[in-house]
Design an enzyme around this catalytic site. Structure first.
Site, PDB file in Angstrom:
ATOM      1  N   LYS A  47       8.540  -2.702 -13.344  1.00 49.72           N
ATOM      2  CA  LYS A  47       7.963  -1.613 -12.418  1.00 49.72           C
ATOM      3  C   LYS A  47       9.089  -1.171 -11.588  1.00 49.72           C
ATOM      4  O   LYS A  47      10.374  -1.718 -11.950  1.00 49.72           O
ATOM      5  CB  LYS A  47       7.262  -2.443 -11.080  1.00 49.72           C
ATOM      6  N   GLY A  98     -15.345   2.584  -1.088  1.00 49.18           N
ATOM      7  CA  GLY A  98     -14.527   3.584  -1.788  1.00 49.18           C
ATOM      8  C   GLY A  98     -14.979   4.358  -2.843  1.00 49.18           C
ATOM      9  O   GLY A  98     -14.817   3.582  -3.987  1.00 49.18           O
ATOM     10  N   GLY A 125     -13.546   6.927  -4.777  1.00 47.97           N
ATOM     11  CA  GLY A 125     -12.202   7.925  -5.200  1.00 47.97           C
ATOM     12  C   GLY A 125     -12.606   7.865  -6.551  1.00 47.97           C
ATOM     13  O   GLY A 125     -13.477   7.892  -7.152  1.00 47.97           O
ATOM     14  N   VAL A 145     -11.681   5.916  -9.170  1.00 52.65           N
ATOM     15  CA  VAL A 145     -12.508   4.977  -9.680  1.00 52.65           C
ATOM     16  C   VAL A 145     -13.759   4.671  -9.370  1.00 52.65           C
ATOM     17  O   VAL A 145     -14.917   4.366  -9.931  1.00 52.65           O
ATOM     18  CB  VAL A 145     -11.511   3.692  -9.696  1.00 52.65           C
ATOM     19  N   TYR A 165     -16.308   6.185  -7.617  1.00 47.77           N
ATOM     20  CA  TYR A 165     -17.201   7.151  -8.101  1.00 47.77           C
ATOM     21  C   TYR A 165     -17.735   7.030  -9.338  1.00 47.77           C
ATOM     22  O   TYR A 165     -18.886   6.903  -9.515  1.00 47.77           O
ATOM     23  CB  TYR A 165     -16.915   8.567  -7.816  1.00 47.77           C
TER      24      TYR A 165
HETATM   25  P1  NAD Z   1      -8.515   6.827  -4.655  1.00 46.17           P
HETATM   26  O1  NAD Z   1      -7.473   7.201  -3.635  1.00 46.17           O
HETATM   27  O2  NAD Z   1      -8.615   8.122  -5.654  1.00 46.17           O
HETATM   28  O3  NAD Z   1      -9.885   6.407  -4.015  1.00 46.17           O
HETATM   29  C1  NAD Z   1      -9.750   5.491  -2.959  1.00 46.17           C
HETATM   30  C2  NAD Z   1     -11.198   5.859  -2.184  1.00 46.17           C
HETATM   31  O4  NAD Z   1     -11.279   4.858  -0.989  1.00 46.17           O
HETATM   32  C3  NAD Z   1     -11.205   7.287  -1.358  1.00 46.17           C
HETATM   33  O5  NAD Z   1     -12.111   7.882  -1.715  1.00 46.17           O
HETATM   34  C4  NAD Z   1     -10.827   7.089  -0.101  1.00 46.17           C
HETATM   35  O6  NAD Z   1     -11.285   7.928   0.744  1.00 46.17           O
HETATM   36  C5  NAD Z   1     -11.552   5.642   0.188  1.00 46.17           C
HETATM   37  N1  NAD Z   1     -11.174   5.008   1.286  1.00 46.17           N
HETATM   38  C6  NAD Z   1      -9.811   4.930   1.932  1.00 46.17           C
HETATM   39  N2  NAD Z   1      -9.954   4.072   3.048  1.00 46.17           N
HETATM   40  C7  NAD Z   1     -11.180   3.444   3.063  1.00 46.17           C
HETATM   41  C8  NAD Z   1     -11.840   2.451   3.735  1.00 46.17           C
HETATM   42  N3  NAD Z   1     -11.069   2.007   4.898  1.00 46.17           N
HETATM   43  N4  NAD Z   1     -13.133   2.169   3.564  1.00 46.17           N
HETATM   44  C9  NAD Z   1     -13.844   2.824   2.708  1.00 46.17           C
HETATM   45  N5  NAD Z   1     -13.237   3.812   1.766  1.00 46.17           N
HETATM   46  C10 NAD Z   1     -12.092   4.077   2.068  1.00 46.17           C
HETATM   47  O7  NAD Z   1      -8.132   5.816  -5.350  1.00 46.17           O
HETATM   48  P2  NAD Z   1      -8.565   5.401  -7.098  1.00 46.17           P
HETATM   49  O8  NAD Z   1      -7.550   5.560  -7.998  1.00 46.17           O
HETATM   50  O9  NAD Z   1      -9.877   5.290  -7.166  1.00 46.17           O
HETATM   51  O10 NAD Z   1      -8.021   3.613  -6.922  1.00 46.17           O
HETATM   52  C11 NAD Z   1      -8.947   2.831  -6.105  1.00 46.17           C
HETATM   53  C12 NAD Z   1      -8.427   1.517  -6.182  1.00 46.17           C
HETATM   54  O11 NAD Z   1      -8.207   0.965  -7.205  1.00 46.17           O
HETATM   55  C13 NAD Z   1      -6.844   1.464  -5.603  1.00 46.17           C
HETATM   56  O12 NAD Z   1      -6.577   0.046  -4.760  1.00 46.17           O
HETATM   57  C14 NAD Z   1      -5.964   1.408  -6.598  1.00 46.17           C
HETATM   58  O13 NAD Z   1      -4.834   0.696  -6.562  1.00 46.17           O
HETATM   59  C15 NAD Z   1      -6.919   0.775  -7.686  1.00 46.17           C
HETATM   60  N6  NAD Z   1      -6.572   0.938  -9.055  1.00 46.17           N
HETATM   61  C16 NAD Z   1      -6.908   2.354  -9.723  1.00 46.17           C
HETATM   62  C17 NAD Z   1      -6.414   2.645 -10.818  1.00 46.17           C
HETATM   63  C18 NAD Z   1      -6.613   4.052 -11.356  1.00 46.17           C
HETATM   64  O14 NAD Z   1      -6.456   4.125 -12.694  1.00 46.17           O
HETATM   65  N7  NAD Z   1      -6.880   4.850 -10.726  1.00 46.17           N
HETATM   66  C19 NAD Z   1      -6.180   1.525 -11.882  1.00 46.17           C
HETATM   67  C20 NAD Z   1      -5.962   0.245 -11.211  1.00 46.17           C
HETATM   68  C21 NAD Z   1      -6.091  -0.036  -9.954  1.00 46.17           C
END
Ligand code: NAD
Length: 378
Positions: free
Chosen positions: A86, A193, A195, A197, A199
């Site tokens: 990292k 959430g 977002g 992932v 959705y």
């Molecule tokens: P993102 O930022 O696209 O989505 C996060 C969502 O959570 C957003 O819609 C945001 O409005 C919502 N949110 C924020 N605070 C909140 C709360 N208090 N209550 C409810 N909803 C809330 O992030 P993502 O890329 O979808 O990732 C989501 C999680 O998965 C993160 O913890 C990320 O570290 C983990 N993750 C993501 C990936 C990836 O490929 N994107 C891979 C591994 C892990």
């Protein structure tokens, strides 16, 4: 000019046999960064480059050590020929980013001689990776347009859809194991959430006939979910923990599984995308005692690292015994279901909480690879 200083972290509580940790400075470019390589028994270490305005260098060191070790475990159970690493850039991603800063970071990555491959993470973007790539080939997570210019039919790009698919596969394994159900039809799932992932996870669940209980701070995305999914109920931000559901899927923040919420949760399964869902190590045991099956976060959200890994292999050299294409990547991600099942079996066999079982299995994989490497070299 880039200045590199090897850090001795043996006394740090997060040391855990890290192979190499290097601090970099490039005054003209304003770069202050640390690259941490935890373990390369399985292959070069891969892990994102995080940008954060750490208060002190010590905070940055602790964060990077914790995160790089986590990547070793993730890649081992993801079945990737990659180790864990990292990097962190000490700076504010809102105000301190310049192409020169990331080009200097590219020099720092190159300095590691291929033992560390970087990618985007919190605070960095695809465009930043493109700047890094000016000085090193050890970078993935590049914009699709760049990939298309370099290879035919690129795999990779946005990892979120693969992460979502992997989470769905892990969730299905947990449902099979705990609820003795072959699919999620008719089950109630609370998704926190929606977002990138969360959705997409909702879409898989909705297609398979699950009822969704969703929450988000973003009203727009909730409206979209109501219009798109057939059986969806919007609930309050804090009410999500009290829902009488079968599965809780945290897909927003870390540490939402803690002393307070474990008391409140009614679900039998926790399976979501968020990193570091358990606030403390002991919450693994608490879930075990309460009879809630936890699908380990770093195992079921590893679809993203598989996607990034495949992208890197395609740009450099293919270590897999098959072609790197979307179909094979999807097949690889779908293996998360079997791996998760194996972890549940192992946990039961050894009467361990699931998180501890996953860690043990990961250690068996990367430590035995180390023994083999050692034997081959001696
Ligand atoms: P993102 O930022 O696209 O989505 C996060 C969502 O959570 C957003 O819609 C945001 O409005 C919502 N949110 C924020 N605070 C909140 C709360 N208090 N209550 C409810 N909803 C809330 O992030 P993502 O890329 O979808 O990732 C989501 C999680 O998965 C993160 O913890 C990320 O570290 C983990 N993750 C993501 C990936 C990836 O490929 N994107 C891979 C591994 C892990």
């Amino acid at each position: 000019m880039l200045v590199a200083k090897e850090l001795d972290v043996k006394e740090n509580e997060h040391y855990h046999n890290h192979e190499r940790v290097v601090y970099f400075e490039h005054e003209a470019a304003g770069l202050k960064a640390i690259i941490s390589v935890h373990n390369t028994n399985l292959g070069p270490s891969l892990g994102g480059c995080r940008m954060n305005p750490y208060e002190t260098q010590q905070h940055a060191i602790e964060d990077v050590l914790r995160l790089s070790r986590g990547m070793t475990y993730k890649s081992a159970l993801a079945g990737l020929p990659l180790g864990g690493g990292k990097s962190v850039i000490i700076g504010n991603p809102r105000s301190d980013k310049t192409p020169a800063l990331f080009e200097a970071m590219g020099e720092a990555v190159e300095y590691m001689g291929g033992s560390y491959i970087t990618a985007e993470d919190v605070g960095t973007s695809e465009e930043n990776m493109e700047s890094i790539s000016k000085n090193t080939k050890f970078v993935a997570g590049l914009p699709l347009s760049v990939l298309q210019a370099r290879v035919e039919n690129p795999v990779g790009g946005n990892p979120s859809p693969y992460t979502a698919f992997g989470v769905y596969c892990g969730l299905k394994a947990a449902v099979k194991y705990q609820l003795k159900r072959q699919d999620v039809a008719g089950l109630k799932v609370a998704v926190q959430g929606l977002g990138s992932v969360g959705y997409d996870l909702c879409r898989f669940l909705d297609d398979a006939g699950a009822a969704l209980f969703v929450t988000d701070v973003n009203q727009e995305v909730l409206e979209k979910a109501k219009s798109e999914f057939s059986n969806v109920h919007v609930v309050g931000l804090d009410d999500i923990y009290d829902m009488p559901v079968d599965v809780y899927a945290p897909c927003a923040l870390g540490a939402t599984v803690n002393d307070e919420t474990i008391e409140r949760l009614k679900c039998k399964v926790i399976a979501g995308a968020a990193n570091n869902q358990l606030q403390r190590h002991r919450h693994d045991q608490m879930l075990h005692d309460k009879g809630i099956l936890y699908a380990p976060d770093y195992v079921i959200n590893s679809g993203g690292v598989m996607c990034v890994g495949y992208e890197f292999f395609q740009l450099t050299e293919n270590p897999m015994p098959y072609a790197l294409n979307e179909e094979n990547l999807k097949n690889h991600v779908s293996e998360i279901e079997n791996v998760t099942m194996k972890i549940f079996d192992y946990a039961k066999q050894h009467n361990l909480p699931v998180g501890a079982a996953a860690d043990q299995l990961a250690e068996e994989i990367f430590l035995s690879a180390g023994d083999m490497k050692h034997a081959a070299n001696s």
